[in-house]
Scaffold this motif. Sequence first.
Motif, PDB file in Angstrom:
ATOM      1  N   VAL A  49      42.409  44.886  34.033  1.00  0.00           N
ATOM      2  CA  VAL A  49      43.446  43.863  33.933  1.00  0.00           C
ATOM      3  C   VAL A  49      44.823  44.493  34.070  1.00  0.00           C
ATOM      4  CG1 VAL A  49      44.401  42.091  32.410  1.00  0.00           C
ATOM      5  CG2 VAL A  49      41.962  42.601  32.315  1.00  0.00           C
ATOM      6  N   GLY A  50      45.776  43.749  34.623  1.00  0.00           N
ATOM      7  CA  GLY A  50      47.179  44.175  34.611  1.00  0.00           C
ATOM      8  C   GLY A  50      47.543  45.115  35.735  1.00  0.00           C
ATOM      9  N   ASP A  51      48.405  46.083  35.410  1.00  0.00           N
ATOM     10  CA  ASP A  51      48.901  46.993  36.451  1.00  0.00           C
ATOM     11  C   ASP A  51      47.802  47.702  37.235  1.00  0.00           C
ATOM     12  OD1 ASP A  51      51.811  46.930  36.673  1.00  0.00           O
ATOM     13  OD2 ASP A  51      51.773  47.406  34.539  1.00  0.00           O
ATOM     14  N   PRO A  52      46.786  48.297  36.543  1.00  0.00           N
ATOM     15  CA  PRO A  52      45.736  48.944  37.344  1.00  0.00           C
ATOM     16  C   PRO A  52      44.999  47.950  38.242  1.00  0.00           C
ATOM     17  CG  PRO A  52      45.259  49.122  34.978  1.00  0.00           C
ATOM     18  CD  PRO A  52      46.621  48.540  35.108  1.00  0.00           C
ATOM     19  N   ALA A  53      44.874  46.696  37.788  1.00  0.00           N
ATOM     20  CA  ALA A  53      44.165  45.690  38.605  1.00  0.00           C
ATOM     21  C   ALA A  53      44.993  45.316  39.833  1.00  0.00           C
ATOM     22  CB  ALA A  53      43.880  44.453  37.768  1.00  0.00           C
ATOM     23  N   LYS A  54      46.307  45.373  39.678  1.00  0.00           N
ATOM     24  CA  LYS A  54      47.195  44.990  40.770  1.00  0.00           C
ATOM     25  C   LYS A  54      46.948  45.862  42.000  1.00  0.00           C
ATOM     26  CE  LYS A  54      51.872  43.332  41.368  1.00  0.00           C
ATOM     27  NZ  LYS A  54      53.258  43.322  40.916  1.00  0.00           N
ATOM     28  N   GLU A  55      46.584  47.145  41.738  1.00  0.00           N
ATOM     29  CA  GLU A  55      46.310  48.052  42.858  1.00  0.00           C
ATOM     30  C   GLU A  55      45.112  47.573  43.684  1.00  0.00           C
ATOM     31  OE1 GLU A  55      45.829  51.883  41.150  1.00  0.00           O
ATOM     32  OE2 GLU A  55      47.796  51.743  40.156  1.00  0.00           O
ATOM     33  N   HIS A  56      44.238  46.802  43.040  1.00  0.00           N
ATOM     34  CA  HIS A  56      43.042  46.350  43.754  1.00  0.00           C
ATOM     35  C   HIS A  56      43.290  45.129  44.638  1.00  0.00           C
ATOM     36  CE1 HIS A  56      39.918  48.918  41.855  1.00  0.00           C
ATOM     37  NE2 HIS A  56      40.895  49.091  40.988  1.00  0.00           N
ATOM     38  N   LEU A  57      44.497  44.543  44.539  1.00  0.00           N
ATOM     39  CA  LEU A  57      44.792  43.340  45.331  1.00  0.00           C
ATOM     40  C   LEU A  57      44.569  43.605  46.818  1.00  0.00           C
ATOM     41  CD1 LEU A  57      48.031  41.977  43.634  1.00  0.00           C
ATOM     42  CD2 LEU A  57      45.860  40.765  43.831  1.00  0.00           C
ATOM     43  N   THR A  58      45.023  44.770  47.288  1.00  0.00           N
ATOM     44  CA  THR A  58      44.852  45.078  48.705  1.00  0.00           C
ATOM     45  C   THR A  58      43.578  45.879  48.948  1.00  0.00           C
ATOM     46  OG1 THR A  58      46.293  46.963  48.333  1.00  0.00           O
ATOM     47  CG2 THR A  58      47.276  45.025  49.358  1.00  0.00           C
ATOM     48  N   ARG A  59      43.150  46.642  47.916  1.00  0.00           N
ATOM     49  CA  ARG A  59      41.982  47.478  48.102  1.00  0.00           C
ATOM     50  C   ARG A  59      40.702  46.650  48.055  1.00  0.00           C
ATOM     51  NH1 ARG A  59      41.262  51.818  43.709  1.00  0.00           N
ATOM     52  NH2 ARG A  59      43.517  51.940  43.760  1.00  0.00           N
ATOM     53  N   ASN A  60      40.715  45.628  47.225  1.00  0.00           N
ATOM     54  CA  ASN A  60      39.483  44.897  46.946  1.00  0.00           C
ATOM     55  C   ASN A  60      39.789  43.406  46.764  1.00  0.00           C
ATOM     56  OD1 ASN A  60      36.861  44.514  46.301  1.00  0.00           O
ATOM     57  ND2 ASN A  60      36.884  45.706  44.405  1.00  0.00           N
TER      58      ASN A  60
END
Lengths: 609, 238
Positions: A49-60
């Motif tokens: 959740v949160g900032d680390p999850a944001k990285e997955h927006l484009t990755r996944n």
Amino acid sequence: MARIVGIDLGTTNSLVAYMADGRPRVIPDRHDRTMVPSVVAMTDNGLIVGDPAKEHLTRNPERTVYSVKRFMGKSLEDVQGELAYFPYHLTEQGGVIRIKLGEKTYSPPQISAMILKELKRRAEAHLGESITKAVITVPAYFNDSQRQATKDAGMIAGLDVLRIINEPTAASLAYGLQQKMQGTIAVYDLGGGTFDISILKLKNGIFEVLATNGDTHLGGDDFDRQIANLFVKEISEQHGLDLNAYPDHMQAVRLEAERAKIRLSDELKTTAILDLPESKGRYSRDLTRDQLESLTMELVERTLGPCRLALNDAGLTSSDLDEVVLVGGATRMPLVRQHVEALFGKQPHCELNPDEVVALGAAVQADILGGGTTDLLLLDVTPLSLGIETMGAVMSSLIRRNTTIPASAKEMFTTYVDGQTGVDIHILQGERELVKDNRSLARFRLKVPPLPAGVPRIEVTFLIDANGILNVSARDVRTGATQSLAVKPSYGLSDDEVERMIGESFKFAADDLKARQLIEARTEAEAILMATEKALKQGSHLVGEEDLSSIRASMAAVEAAKSGEDHKTIRAKMADLEKATHHLAEVLMDTSLKAALENKKLSELTSGK
Amino acid sequence: MYHHTHSTVGPRELPMARSMCWHCQSEVAGEYFCERCVKVQPVSKDLDYFTCLGFPRRLTIDQHQLETKFYELSRAFHPDFYQNKSAAEQTISLGNSAMLNIAYRTLRDPIERAEYLLDLEAGSVKEIRNSPPADLFEEILELQDTLSEYRAAGHASETESTLRAKLQSERNTLEQRQREMEATLQQLFVQWDTLQDRGEATDQARTERDRILKQMRENLSNRTYVKNIVSDLASTIG
């Protein structure tokens, strides 16, 4: 009484705040970030959740959920028009949207609960105590289903939601308390996905909402979409590429559009740059503020109608207003500020950070409920009229919009046929005349004793509580007996389903915990490896070959454990490495101490000078 | 929803519907809280809105005083202040707040206040007028014709703008009419209050009372009729 926190559960970002020494404060994380992006990603190691999850927006993109607030209390049909914009997959079950993540599906309240749990953890870490009670904010124009869904989210997250309060009114509490604001004020709240306008009277600590209006489907997201559409169109024209076929690139476009929009609040011109798929190189484009404004003009103008309606309902004109307050990140746009100023004829206030002010207000309300603040009182209203279906599929209004809550209405029901044993009641919310044009909230069947037609008299009480949520009760006037009602929500989770989700949430919590522990262990392992590497550079000549080879072996072991899935193994190998570096650390410490005593820099000593 | 009391006794003399504290069973001397155990007391559902807010049954009310009283009682009853109290007290707080809010909403608006008072004094009144008041009959019929012509006329046509101007002037006339009716109502309100203040129980006073109530009822329903026509007009011609 246990501490109550205030939570702003936003479309784009969420925050948690608390009250200390009569002042509300937002709780930051270790890196001093106050906002938790409202993003949940399903990774191979579980949900994050949160900032680390944001990285997955484009990755996944297909397994990363954002803007879930748009789906709270909604059916699939309600959001049909914008499904194409979301890379994750939506289905429906029992009138409630479900989001497909891998093999499992989650309801919007469950996804929201994950964000709430992250905020809960953050508050617990910061305050060093367990947090179980919260006030959560919602857009003022949220209907009953959307409010109930938010309350469900809180329950699933293990929070006792003491109050649901409206975002613009929360903001007014913060302004009233911190800026000592008084008089008649308008709060213009344009967030990531929703727009609200509330007109309030602030007098001697009473915050009386006179009228509210809004659009629960209008916010910063829509602005970004306008820009993104332009980029996608141009990329298709210039490069012959349909980005719609590349969900990861669509996300990148969306995020770049958002960044460009944000930059254009301070600058007059900016450049958007996007890497294209299929080795098509790059797309780069200058965007001016003027261009942004012509793209979004229509959206900004859409906020003005609700403002006029709210003023009208309050029986006021803009000249009656003493102050205008801006809330929500999207109000940073100069175009929005100009329109607000032109409409109300006043320079709007934005002294308090528009991203944080709602959470701050929620903390104030939490303190009122906890008994800490006793001089302030919020008197809010219900945004939509409540009624029931009558003959001819017409809605008969029982509680009109902008009625101060709590509000109640009673209605007497009887039978038309001898021996009739039930009366079906359909509850609606909205301003239109016909049932089909309003929002169906719930249905229930009133039980009636079998008697001649017209004899039974059942009094039904419709009560909108201080959360803006409907409660229904029934009483047989002849016998005085109260009747328990099985009210079936039209667009919400049933009580049983919420119960089940609370149970599952604890099970997930164990998985989540494992995932988090793994991520934390990996991060720390990374840090310790880097520190060791650095120490070796500085002092490898100060220790023996035996030490060095033991350190190298331990480092390799940590490296190996780090790519595994067990946080305990990582921790164990980290401990071994620490033992192995013990001597080196001592020597370095001595050297640096000596250096300090001799007033020399460590670098001078170790660089062999 | 509530019981209609036909008594003309001043609200101050009305006995409170409860006499015993629900909690400590002592006789409640306080108005909203038990004097002995300080528990909040349920406001009786039989209480009319005037009594609930502590105002006599008059049609002229000082808005400022009304608001002050509403705020004061909101501070006494609002559920925010009962979060740490027992379930029973929370239920009472919720019920009292809901009652207070509807009472304030009704009394705050002079027209709603008058309609409510008529309801209390003479039974249910909200008769919905389906045909125009006699003195407006011709005018309204003509207006309906113009309205349907206007709706049928083509967009941006000359006929449309002529008709729009005609409708606009009709609207001004009707709005003027509505203001006149409201002025008449205002006079009736004053007459009512004066009669109540005199507090006479003569036959003459009773006749006077019935006359005022009857005229008020007529005026209120005519005004509602005109007001609806005006808002229809406003939404048609924008």
